[in-house]
Design a protein around this motif. Structure first.
Motif, PDB file in Angstrom:
ATOM      1  N   ASN A   1       0.825  -1.176   0.038  1.00 14.11           N
ATOM      2  CA  ASN A   1       0.255   0.254   0.188  1.00 14.11           C
ATOM      3  C   ASN A   1       0.884   1.294   0.097  1.00 14.11           C
ATOM      4  OD1 ASN A   1      -2.184  -1.637  -0.031  1.00 14.11           O
ATOM      5  ND2 ASN A   1      -2.609  -1.461   2.219  1.00 14.11           N
ATOM      6  N   ARG A   2       1.883   1.118   0.672  1.00 18.11           N
ATOM      7  CA  ARG A   2       2.881   2.404   0.913  1.00 18.11           C
ATOM      8  C   ARG A   2       3.446   2.510  -0.541  1.00 18.11           C
ATOM      9  NH1 ARG A   2       4.107   0.451   6.097  1.00 18.11           N
ATOM     10  NH2 ARG A   2       5.976  -0.582   5.489  1.00 18.11           N
ATOM     11  N   GLN A   3       3.766   1.495  -1.004  1.00 14.75           N
ATOM     12  CA  GLN A   3       4.601   1.643  -2.580  1.00 14.75           C
ATOM     13  C   GLN A   3       3.542   2.255  -3.439  1.00 14.75           C
ATOM     14  OE1 GLN A   3       6.070  -2.087  -3.332  1.00 14.75           O
ATOM     15  NE2 GLN A   3       8.379  -1.444  -2.834  1.00 14.75           N
ATOM     16  N   ASP A   4       2.346   1.596  -3.481  1.00 16.72           N
ATOM     17  CA  ASP A   4       1.146   2.372  -4.326  1.00 16.72           C
ATOM     18  C   ASP A   4       0.767   3.782  -4.156  1.00 16.72           C
ATOM     19  OD1 ASP A   4       1.257  -0.229  -5.378  1.00 16.72           O
ATOM     20  OD2 ASP A   4      -0.703  -0.775  -4.262  1.00 16.72           O
ATOM     21  N   ALA A   5       1.040   4.072  -2.979  1.00 17.78           N
ATOM     22  CA  ALA A   5       0.726   5.504  -2.445  1.00 17.78           C
ATOM     23  C   ALA A   5       1.523   6.328  -3.033  1.00 17.78           C
ATOM     24  CB  ALA A   5       0.679   5.633  -0.974  1.00 17.78           C
ATOM     25  N   ILE A   6       3.171   6.075  -2.928  1.00 19.76           N
ATOM     26  CA  ILE A   6       4.305   6.743  -3.530  1.00 19.76           C
ATOM     27  C   ILE A   6       4.145   6.680  -5.214  1.00 19.76           C
ATOM     28  CG2 ILE A   6       6.753   7.057  -3.960  1.00 19.76           C
ATOM     29  CD1 ILE A   6       7.080   6.091  -0.926  1.00 19.76           C
TER      30      ILE A   6
ATOM     31  N   LEU B   1      11.249  19.310  -2.710  1.00 18.63           N
ATOM     32  CA  LEU B   1      10.156  18.352  -3.464  1.00 18.63           C
ATOM     33  C   LEU B   1       9.605  17.365  -2.350  1.00 18.63           C
ATOM     34  CD1 LEU B   1      12.055  17.530  -6.666  1.00 18.63           C
ATOM     35  CD2 LEU B   1      10.101  18.998  -6.384  1.00 18.63           C
ATOM     36  N   ALA B   2      10.357  16.987  -1.438  1.00 16.29           N
ATOM     37  CA  ALA B   2       9.800  15.916  -0.492  1.00 16.29           C
ATOM     38  C   ALA B   2       8.715  16.703   0.297  1.00 16.29           C
ATOM     39  CB  ALA B   2      10.896  15.511   0.362  1.00 16.29           C
ATOM     40  N   LYS B   3       9.065  17.846   0.907  1.00  8.84           N
ATOM     41  CA  LYS B   3       8.075  18.873   1.754  1.00  8.84           C
ATOM     42  C   LYS B   3       6.900  19.037   0.916  1.00  8.84           C
ATOM     43  CE  LYS B   3       7.860  22.963   4.299  1.00  8.84           C
ATOM     44  NZ  LYS B   3       8.284  24.135   5.012  1.00  8.84           N
ATOM     45  N   ARG B   4       6.930  19.490  -0.444  1.00  5.87           N
ATOM     46  CA  ARG B   4       5.786  20.021  -1.289  1.00  5.87           C
ATOM     47  C   ARG B   4       4.598  18.505  -1.427  1.00  5.87           C
ATOM     48  NH1 ARG B   4       8.227  22.786  -6.305  1.00  5.87           N
ATOM     49  NH2 ARG B   4       6.044  22.342  -6.986  1.00  5.87           N
ATOM     50  N   HIS B   5       5.366  17.543  -1.497  1.00  3.49           N
ATOM     51  CA  HIS B   5       4.541  16.457  -1.877  1.00  3.49           C
ATOM     52  C   HIS B   5       4.312  15.478  -0.741  1.00  3.49           C
ATOM     53  CE1 HIS B   5       4.315  17.433  -6.255  1.00  3.49           C
ATOM     54  NE2 HIS B   5       5.617  17.962  -6.218  1.00  3.49           N
ATOM     55  N   ALA B   6       4.831  15.828   0.297  1.00  4.77           N
ATOM     56  CA  ALA B   6       4.304  15.146   1.640  1.00  4.77           C
ATOM     57  C   ALA B   6       5.079  13.511   1.299  1.00  4.77           C
ATOM     58  CB  ALA B   6       3.120  15.069   1.899  1.00  4.77           C
ATOM     59  N   ILE B   7       6.213  13.327   0.680  1.00  2.00           N
ATOM     60  CA  ILE B   7       6.737  12.034   0.967  1.00  2.00           C
ATOM     61  C   ILE B   7       8.153  12.171   1.545  1.00  2.00           C
ATOM     62  CG2 ILE B   7       5.502  11.039  -1.064  1.00  2.00           C
ATOM     63  CD1 ILE B   7       7.670  11.690  -2.986  1.00  2.00           C
ATOM     64  N   SER B   8       8.709  11.289   1.724  1.00  6.11           N
ATOM     65  CA  SER B   8      10.065  11.074   2.320  1.00  6.11           C
ATOM     66  C   SER B   8      10.911  10.784   1.166  1.00  6.11           C
ATOM     67  CB  SER B   8      10.349   9.957   3.397  1.00  6.11           C
ATOM     68  OG  SER B   8      11.678   9.837   3.563  1.00  6.11           O
ATOM     69  N   ILE B   9      12.309  11.707   0.913  1.00  4.48           N
ATOM     70  CA  ILE B   9      13.085  11.382  -0.116  1.00  4.48           C
ATOM     71  C   ILE B   9      14.379  11.504   0.428  1.00  4.48           C
ATOM     72  CG2 ILE B   9      14.193  12.352  -2.262  1.00  4.48           C
ATOM     73  CD1 ILE B   9      11.427  13.565  -2.850  1.00  4.48           C
ATOM     74  N   ARG B  10      15.175  10.200   0.413  1.00  6.15           N
ATOM     75  CA  ARG B  10      16.582  10.268   1.252  1.00  6.15           C
ATOM     76  C   ARG B  10      17.745  10.084   0.027  1.00  6.15           C
ATOM     77  NH1 ARG B  10      20.333   6.978   3.378  1.00  6.15           N
ATOM     78  NH2 ARG B  10      19.631   5.020   2.790  1.00  6.15           N
TER      79      ARG B  10
ATOM     80  N   ASN C   1      23.818  11.155 -13.444  1.00  7.00           N
ATOM     81  CA  ASN C   1      23.813   9.586 -13.479  1.00  7.00           C
ATOM     82  C   ASN C   1      23.179   9.301 -12.165  1.00  7.00           C
ATOM     83  OD1 ASN C   1      24.558   7.285 -14.769  1.00  7.00           O
ATOM     84  ND2 ASN C   1      26.439   7.149 -13.865  1.00  7.00           N
ATOM     85  N   LEU C   2      22.190   9.528 -11.579  1.00  4.62           N
ATOM     86  CA  LEU C   2      21.505   9.224 -10.417  1.00  4.62           C
ATOM     87  C   LEU C   2      20.179   8.714 -10.869  1.00  4.62           C
ATOM     88  CD1 LEU C   2      22.569  12.092  -7.939  1.00  4.62           C
ATOM     89  CD2 LEU C   2      23.728   9.742  -8.282  1.00  4.62           C
ATOM     90  N   GLU C   3      19.604   7.969 -10.042  1.00  2.51           N
ATOM     91  CA  GLU C   3      17.951   7.596 -10.136  1.00  2.51           C
ATOM     92  C   GLU C   3      17.484   7.573  -8.893  1.00  2.51           C
ATOM     93  OE1 GLU C   3      17.348   4.202 -12.911  1.00  2.51           O
ATOM     94  OE2 GLU C   3      19.335   4.570 -13.800  1.00  2.51           O
ATOM     95  N   TYR C   4      16.243   7.097  -8.807  1.00  2.47           N
ATOM     96  CA  TYR C   4      15.342   6.844  -7.412  1.00  2.47           C
ATOM     97  C   TYR C   4      14.939   5.647  -7.561  1.00  2.47           C
ATOM     98  CZ  TYR C   4      11.164   7.790  -9.976  1.00  2.47           C
ATOM     99  OH  TYR C   4      10.107   7.518 -10.831  1.00  2.47           O
ATOM    100  N   VAL C   5      14.636   4.901  -6.358  1.00  2.00           N
ATOM    101  CA  VAL C   5      14.161   3.669  -6.191  1.00  2.00           C
ATOM    102  C   VAL C   5      13.022   3.922  -4.957  1.00  2.00           C
ATOM    103  CG1 VAL C   5      14.579   1.528  -5.053  1.00  2.00           C
ATOM    104  CG2 VAL C   5      16.340   2.193  -6.661  1.00  2.00           C
ATOM    105  N   ASN C   6      11.697   3.433  -5.339  1.00  2.00           N
ATOM    106  CA  ASN C   6      10.858   3.314  -4.407  1.00  2.00           C
ATOM    107  C   ASN C   6      10.865   2.239  -3.315  1.00  2.00           C
ATOM    108  OD1 ASN C   6       8.113   3.460  -3.069  1.00  2.00           O
ATOM    109  ND2 ASN C   6       7.016   3.387  -4.953  1.00  2.00           N
ATOM    110  N   GLU C   7      11.253   2.632  -2.271  1.00  2.00           N
ATOM    111  CA  GLU C   7      11.436   1.727  -1.313  1.00  2.00           C
ATOM    112  C   GLU C   7      10.175   1.311  -0.455  1.00  2.00           C
ATOM    113  OE1 GLU C   7      14.914   2.930   0.977  1.00  2.00           O
ATOM    114  OE2 GLU C   7      16.059   1.417  -0.384  1.00  2.00           O
ATOM    115  N   GLY C   8       8.924   1.979  -0.683  1.00  2.00           N
ATOM    116  CA  GLY C   8       7.691   1.855   0.002  1.00  2.00           C
ATOM    117  C   GLY C   8       7.559   2.805   0.919  1.00  2.00           C
ATOM    118  N   ASN C   9       8.329   2.799   2.038  1.00  2.00           N
ATOM    119  CA  ASN C   9       8.093   4.086   2.857  1.00  2.00           C
ATOM    120  C   ASN C   9       9.067   5.236   2.347  1.00  2.00           C
ATOM    121  OD1 ASN C   9      10.616   2.981   3.065  1.00  2.00           O
ATOM    122  ND2 ASN C   9      10.699   3.402   5.475  1.00  2.00           N
ATOM    123  N   ARG C  10       9.775   5.151   1.364  1.00  2.00           N
ATOM    124  CA  ARG C  10      10.435   6.494   1.011  1.00  2.00           C
ATOM    125  C   ARG C  10      11.083   6.289  -0.512  1.00  2.00           C
ATOM    126  NH1 ARG C  10      15.707   5.420   4.673  1.00  2.00           N
ATOM    127  NH2 ARG C  10      16.477   3.449   3.556  1.00  2.00           N
TER     128      ARG C  10
END
Length: 389
Positions: free
Chosen positions: A29-34, A58-67, A105-114
């Protein structure tokens, strides 16, 4: 009283399983939400802002955790302070992140909670979950379909897992494996329903566009950068393979061609350096011809439906005729229903196709099987060798 105690023990024994399922469902559910947040539209304007501040905003504006992954700083200690300049309106957050990260040369990975911002190498190898709707053509044997995928691609848990949950095939594997499985699932769909990923469709469209090329003693790397900028296509040079072949990215190329689609133009250009390219899930990789020839694809080859009971025998006969299918590295041929699922090089795929075509010709000359009670041995002989007289 004894019954009550037994019931309590049974209930307690079920608790770990219930807890595990609850945690797994919560993770999904968390992954789907992100994913829903990533699909939402946004507008951004950053001028020379440090990457770390852009991600925090971006994390603050969209209410998600980005690390930021520690690997990023290890690969490039200056990464968090990299200056970002980007202005976009009414585009998905997913596109914004890809554009601003890709340049470094960077990317992001959806880890479910962030979301974890990491190196392209780690993102490529990270085991991420993807779900696929079960094609109707395999619905009668979903467990067999999942087993065929495991036998063809995964082989062991270190490469990923595949299982059937409800009406979906759930795969957790590196990106390259997921891309192959996505293509495999599409091959079992009716032709009108077969779908490629958005990235694959975009690359296909770009490669079909007319292109004008004119390079005079231009370093190969510079030529690829120009093509990338001109056509909005991500082109990556496989420097390690080129180095092993004694070719440097600075090798000069002289080439002129107009009015030909980009795909063929690029192949002609690279051929002057004894190179070629492979289309990956999200980019085009320039590499040696040897690598291209050794590149393994996942292809479904379909036999006549009446051959289904004899597929193991057909596989055995093919491998006797083409022993290279057994000895050529990681080539694999798995039977599923009336199909060969083949993970192999282009020569292997060509050999299998010829085998299937030959069988189809032979089969069409013979009457269909009418009596299911016929002698099994006779039927095996009938389908065992399509090249027999």
């Amino acid at each position: 009283m004894l019954r009550n105690n037994q019931g309590q023990r049974s209930a307690l024994a079920m608790l770990p399983l219930v807890f595990f399922l609850s945690v797994a469902n919560a993770q999904d559910n968390r992954q789907d939400a992100i994913e829903r947040v990533l699909d939402g539209t946004t507008s951004v304007r950053y001028i020379d802002k440090p990457l770390s501040r852009v991600l925090a905003d971006l994390a603050k504006r969209h209410a998600i955790s980005i690390r930021m992954d520690d690997r990023v700083a290890k690969a490039n200690p200056n990464s968090p302070g990299l200056a970002i300049s980007i202005e976009l309106r009414d585009v998905s957050l997913r596109s914004v992140l890809r554009l601003l990260l890709r340049e470094h040369n960077l990317e992001y990975v959806n880890e479910g909670n962030r979301l974890l911002v990491t190196t392209s190498e780690h993102a490529e190898n990270s085991h991420q979950e993807e779900r696929y709707a079960i094609p109707e053509s395999v619905a009668s044997d979903t467990d067999g379909f999942a087993a065929a995928i495991r036998e063809t691609l995964l082989m062991n848990d270190s490469l990923g897992t595949a299982e059937i949950i409800g009406s979906e095939l759930v795969v957790r594997a590196p990106r390259a494996v997921r891309a192959k499985i996505s293509d495999l699932v599409a091959q079992f769909q009716p032709a009108k329903d077969a779908e490629k990923t958005a990235a694959q469709l975009e690359i296909d469209q770009i490669l079909q566009q007319p292109a004008d090329m004119n390079f005079v003693f231009t370093p190969l790397a510079e030529a690829m950068q120009q093509i990338s900028r001109s056509h909005g296509l991500r082109v990556i040079i496989d420097r390690k393979s080129l180095e092993q072949a004694g070719i440097t990215p600075d090798v000069p190329v002289t080439f002129e061609l107009k009015g030909v689609d980009l795909g063929r133009s690029l192949r002609f250009l690279l051929n002057t350096c004894n190179l070629s390219y492979i289309v990956k899930d999200q980019w085009v990789q320039v590499t040696t011809k040897a690598i291209v020839d050794a590149h393994r694809e996942l292809v479904v080859h379909t036999f006549p439906i009446a051959a289904e009971p004899h597929m193991p025998k057909l596989r055995e006969m093919f491998l006797k005729r083409k022993p290279m299918a057994l000895t050529a590295g990681d080539n694999r041929i798995v039977t599923f229903k009336n199909h060969f699922i083949v993970y192999g090089t282009r020569p292997i795929q060509k050999a299998v196709k010829q085998y299937v075509d030959a069988l189809a010709v032979r089969f069409n000359k013979r009457p269909a099987v009418q009596n299911a009670q016929k002698d099994v041995k006779k039927e095996e002989n009938r389908f065992a060798d399509p090249f027999a007289g």
